[in-house]
Every structure is written in structure tokens, then in C-alpha cells.
Design a protein around this motif. Structure first.
Motif, mmCIF file in Angstrom:
data_model
loop_
_atom_site.group_PDB
_atom_site.id
_atom_site.type_symbol
_atom_site.label_atom_id
_atom_site.label_comp_id
_atom_site.label_asym_id
_atom_site.label_seq_id
_atom_site.Cartn_x
_atom_site.Cartn_y
_atom_site.Cartn_z
ATOM 1 N N ALA A 1 0.827 -1.204 0.000
ATOM 2 C CA ALA A 1 0.000 0.000 0.000
ATOM 3 C C ALA A 1 0.862 1.255 0.000
ATOM 4 O O ALA A 1 0.761 2.123 0.875
ATOM 5 C CB ALA A 1 -0.926 -0.004 1.201
ATOM 6 N N GLU A 2 1.736 1.356 -0.969
ATOM 7 C CA GLU A 2 2.612 2.513 -1.100
ATOM 8 C C GLU A 2 3.085 2.611 -2.538
ATOM 9 O O GLU A 2 3.048 1.640 -3.288
ATOM 10 C CB GLU A 2 3.804 2.417 -0.144
ATOM 11 N N LEU A 3 3.498 3.790 -2.909
ATOM 12 C CA LEU A 3 4.006 4.038 -4.254
ATOM 13 C C LEU A 3 5.376 4.692 -4.161
ATOM 14 O O LEU A 3 5.646 5.462 -3.240
ATOM 15 C CB LEU A 3 3.063 4.956 -5.033
ATOM 16 N N GLN A 4 6.220 4.393 -5.138
ATOM 17 C CA GLN A 4 7.518 5.044 -5.240
ATOM 18 C C GLN A 4 7.371 6.279 -6.125
ATOM 19 O O GLN A 4 7.027 6.181 -7.299
ATOM 20 C CB GLN A 4 8.552 4.111 -5.851
ATOM 21 N N VAL A 5 7.576 7.443 -5.556
ATOM 22 C CA VAL A 5 7.555 8.677 -6.341
ATOM 23 C C VAL A 5 8.935 8.867 -6.964
ATOM 24 O O VAL A 5 9.958 8.689 -6.297
ATOM 25 C CB VAL A 5 7.189 9.890 -5.466
ATOM 26 N N GLU A 6 8.954 9.211 -8.232
ATOM 27 C CA GLU A 6 10.226 9.399 -8.924
ATOM 28 C C GLU A 6 10.147 10.586 -9.860
ATOM 29 O O GLU A 6 9.057 11.007 -10.272
ATOM 30 C CB GLU A 6 10.605 8.132 -9.702
ATOM 31 N N ALA A 7 11.298 11.146 -10.151
ATOM 32 C CA ALA A 7 11.404 12.250 -11.109
ATOM 33 C C ALA A 7 11.831 11.693 -12.453
ATOM 34 O O ALA A 7 12.700 10.826 -12.534
ATOM 35 C CB ALA A 7 12.424 13.271 -10.624
ATOM 36 N N LEU A 8 11.201 12.164 -13.514
ATOM 37 C CA LEU A 8 11.576 11.812 -14.879
ATOM 38 C C LEU A 8 11.961 13.081 -15.625
ATOM 39 O O LEU A 8 11.311 14.122 -15.464
ATOM 40 C CB LEU A 8 10.405 11.142 -15.613
ATOM 41 N N TRP A 9 12.989 12.983 -16.450
ATOM 42 C CA TRP A 9 13.394 14.128 -17.267
ATOM 43 C C TRP A 9 14.171 13.626 -18.472
ATOM 44 O O TRP A 9 14.588 12.469 -18.526
ATOM 45 C CB TRP A 9 14.230 15.114 -16.445
ATOM 46 N N ARG A 10 14.357 14.483 -19.447
ATOM 47 C CA ARG A 10 15.150 14.134 -20.624
ATOM 48 C C ARG A 10 16.632 14.288 -20.274
ATOM 49 O O ARG A 10 17.058 15.362 -19.866
ATOM 50 C CB ARG A 10 14.817 15.050 -21.808
ATOM 51 N N PRO A 11 17.429 13.249 -20.447
ATOM 52 C CA PRO A 11 18.848 13.358 -20.064
ATOM 53 C C PRO A 11 19.608 14.390 -20.882
ATOM 54 O O PRO A 11 20.620 14.908 -20.422
ATOM 55 C CB PRO A 11 19.388 11.935 -20.304
ATOM 56 N N GLU A 12 19.114 14.715 -22.088
ATOM 57 C CA GLU A 12 19.819 15.699 -22.921
ATOM 58 C C GLU A 12 19.394 17.127 -22.617
ATOM 59 O O GLU A 12 19.926 18.074 -23.206
ATOM 60 C CB GLU A 12 19.577 15.403 -24.412
ATOM 61 N N ALA A 13 18.451 17.309 -21.706
ATOM 62 C CA ALA A 13 17.933 18.647 -21.398
ATOM 63 C C ALA A 13 19.053 19.534 -20.846
ATOM 64 O O ALA A 13 19.816 19.116 -19.973
ATOM 65 C CB ALA A 13 16.792 18.552 -20.400
ATOM 66 N N ASP A 14 19.120 20.756 -21.368
ATOM 67 C CA ASP A 14 20.155 21.699 -20.929
ATOM 68 C C ASP A 14 19.482 22.888 -20.251
ATOM 69 O O ASP A 14 19.375 23.979 -20.803
ATOM 70 C CB ASP A 14 20.990 22.163 -22.126
#
Length: 302
Positions: free
Chosen positions: A268-281
Motif C-alpha cells: 500500500a505505497e508508491l515510489q515517487v520518482e522524477a523523470l526528465w530528458r537526459p539531454e535537457a540543458d
């Protein structure tokens, strides 16, 4: 102004302020010839005299007075542009578009945004609440810089690529059940929930959640999509149309007609994570991710 540069203008301003080439040179710790040559180059370039050369110093001509006003404006703008560029390059100034999957009233996400804004006041932050698929599409379309989404419960690897996106686990979000206040319960199990209609929004990834509970050996949960905002969804719970499984950070301590129960079953839990484009400048994004890593360090990370 062919051949004129910012240094020429700065030396012109210094000479005008000091009242002589030698005094300007002394203030700047350079040769007198460098100042007089810069002024002469400017005069040759525009074809007019900017200073009258006197026995004791210099005096601006009428043309020089007019030219000096514009020269100060140009230098000031150039220096501001330099300062702005340095701030943007450091991530202290700029823009950051953050997407997230659910409305929040408290919890780690509020702490993260508050701390980021406190230390990056000149960054314009834009928040956008969407479903998972829309968030990923927003990243790929460069409409969003980073998204905060949720996956199945931990453990997750320290970081991974998701269809070309970089990912960083942040915090674990407990799941609670919003129930009508007429129903008294402190703890509920998956079996308890299987007997109820569970209200959700169309953008909620309820199919994945059903599969998650089934993998744990639990029952098949029954969800009912409601095309409403979170506050309205809770209103439907209060009205007795069903219950709702929600992250802890979405629930306020006191909500009229709503009770809250914890799920005592595993998972009964969720893993919160950040997603982003690795090439983002985007330096502002780098500062945001660095802060998130400091605030939510993962086990085994050094």
C-alpha cells in the motif's frame, strides 16, 4: 560604430567621469595611452569630436554629451545581459516547468517545491497536473522539464532509463483510503476494498494498480472512473457513491464528510520518482534535481 566595442565605451565613460585621460587611467590601473587611443578610435569611427582637449583635462563637446548618454545605456544593458546570462547559467534565474500526477495538499512534494522556491526566487516555476501518459508526452514535446510520477512500490534501482528518459527515485508515498465519515475504520485490507466501488479519475492509472494488487495475491479491485477534479471526487465519497484510494499527500487533515483509513495489507505505497530528458540543458532543472537528491537520499547512494 564600426570597430567600436564595449571596452571603448567603458573607457569613454571613465574619461568623462574622471575629467581627464590620466585620471581615468589611474582609476583603471591602465596606461593613459590606452584611454586616449580608445577615445580617438571612437571619434574617428563616428567622425565627430567627443572631447575638447584643455590644458587641464578634457570637456565633453555637445556631441560628446549626447553620445555619452547612449554609451551609458549600452554599457548598462550589456552588463545586465551578462549578469542575467550568468544567473541563467547557474540555474538561479530562468524557468522550470514541473508536471505531477496528483493534486497535493501537504507532504514531501510541498516541502520540495517550497525549498526550491526559497533558494531560487528568480526562477519562474510553472506547475502542471496531468496523467502519466500526458506527462511523458509533455517531456518529449519540451513542454515540461521534469515530472513527478509514481510507480509500483519500492525497491527501485537508484536510477534507470524509461524509453529514453532519465529517472530518479525520490520518496515513498503511503496510500490511504478516503471513506465516508459515517463508516468507521482505522485500517482496511485489500479484501475489505474489493467489496467496495473505488472512485478514481480518468487520468489515474487504476488498471496498473489492479494488476499490482493481483500480483501481491490480493483480490481484483473494482474501480469507477469519475470525470471530476480531486475535490469533487472526495465530495462523491462523502455522498456515499464509493471509496477512493489516494496518496497521503493529497488528503487534508480535516475534510467535511470524509474519514481516512490506512491500508494494512502489503504493497500500500508508491515510489515517487522524477523523470526528465537526459539531454535537457536547463540549469534550473539541474538545481532542482540536485535539491531533490539531497532532500530524499536513496539507500546506498554516496
Amino acid at each position: 560604430m564600426s570597430g567600436t566595442n564595449i571596452r571603448h565605451l567603458r573607457l569613454l565613460i571613465a574619461a568623462a567621469d574622471a575629467g581627464s585621460f590620466s585620471a581615468a587611467a589611474a582609476r583603471l590601473a591602465i596606461e593613459v595611452s590606452a584611454v586616449s587611443r580608445a577615445v580617438r578610435d571612437l571619434e574617428d569611427s563616428i567622425g565627430v569630436s567627443l572631447f575638447e582637449r584643455l590644458a587641464r583635462g578634457i570637456r565633453l563637446t555637445d556631441a560628446g554629451k549626447t553620445y555619452l548618454v547612449s554609451a551609458r545605456d549600452i554599457v548598462n544593458r550589456f552588463e545586465k545581459a551578462e549578469a542575467d546570462a550568468k544567473l541563467a547559467g547557474s540555474g538561479l534565474k530562468g524557468r522550470l516547468a514541473i508536471g505531477f500526477v496528483w493534486s497535493f495538499a501537504s507532504g514531501p512534494i510541498v516541502d520540495l517545491i517550497r525549498e526550491y522556491q526559497a533558494t531560487n526566487r528568480d526562477v519562474a516555476v510553472r506547475m502542471s497536473e496531468r496523467g502519466d501518459d500526458e506527462l511523458v508526452a509533455g517531456l518529449r514535446a519540451f513542454d515540461l522539464d521534469v515530472v513527478l510520477t509514481a510507480s509500483d512500490p519500492p525497491p527501485l534501482p537508484r536510477s534507470k532509463a524509461i524509453n529514453g528518459l532519465a529517472s530518479q527515485p525520490l520518496w515513498v508515498e503511503r496510500l490511504l483510503v478516503a471513506i465516508p465519515s459515517t463508516h468507521s475504520a482505522e485500517y482496511l485490507t485489500w479484501d475489505d476494498l474489493s467489496a467496495q466501488t473505488l472512485l478514481c479519475r480518468p487520468e489515474d492509472d487504476w488498471r496498473r494498480f489492479v494488476a499490482h494488487v493481483e500480483r501481491l495475491g490480493g483480490p481484483t479491485l473494482r474501480f469507477s472512473e469519475q470525470d471530476v477534479a480531486l475535490d469533487s471526487l472526495l465530495g462523491l465519497v462523502a455522498a456515499g457513491l464509493g471509496w477512493s484510494i489516494l496518496p497521503m499527500s493529497t488528503l487534508r487533515p480535516t475534510m467535511s464528510g470524509i474519514g481516512v483509513a490506512a491500508v494494512s495489507s502489503d504493497g500500500a505505497e508508491l515510489q515517487v520518482e522524477a523523470l526528465w530528458r537526459p539531454e535537457a540543458d536547463n540549469p534550473a532543472l539541474r538545481r532542482f534535481l540536485a535539491l531533490a537528491r539531497r532532500m530524499f537520499p536513496q539507500p546506498g547512494r554516496h
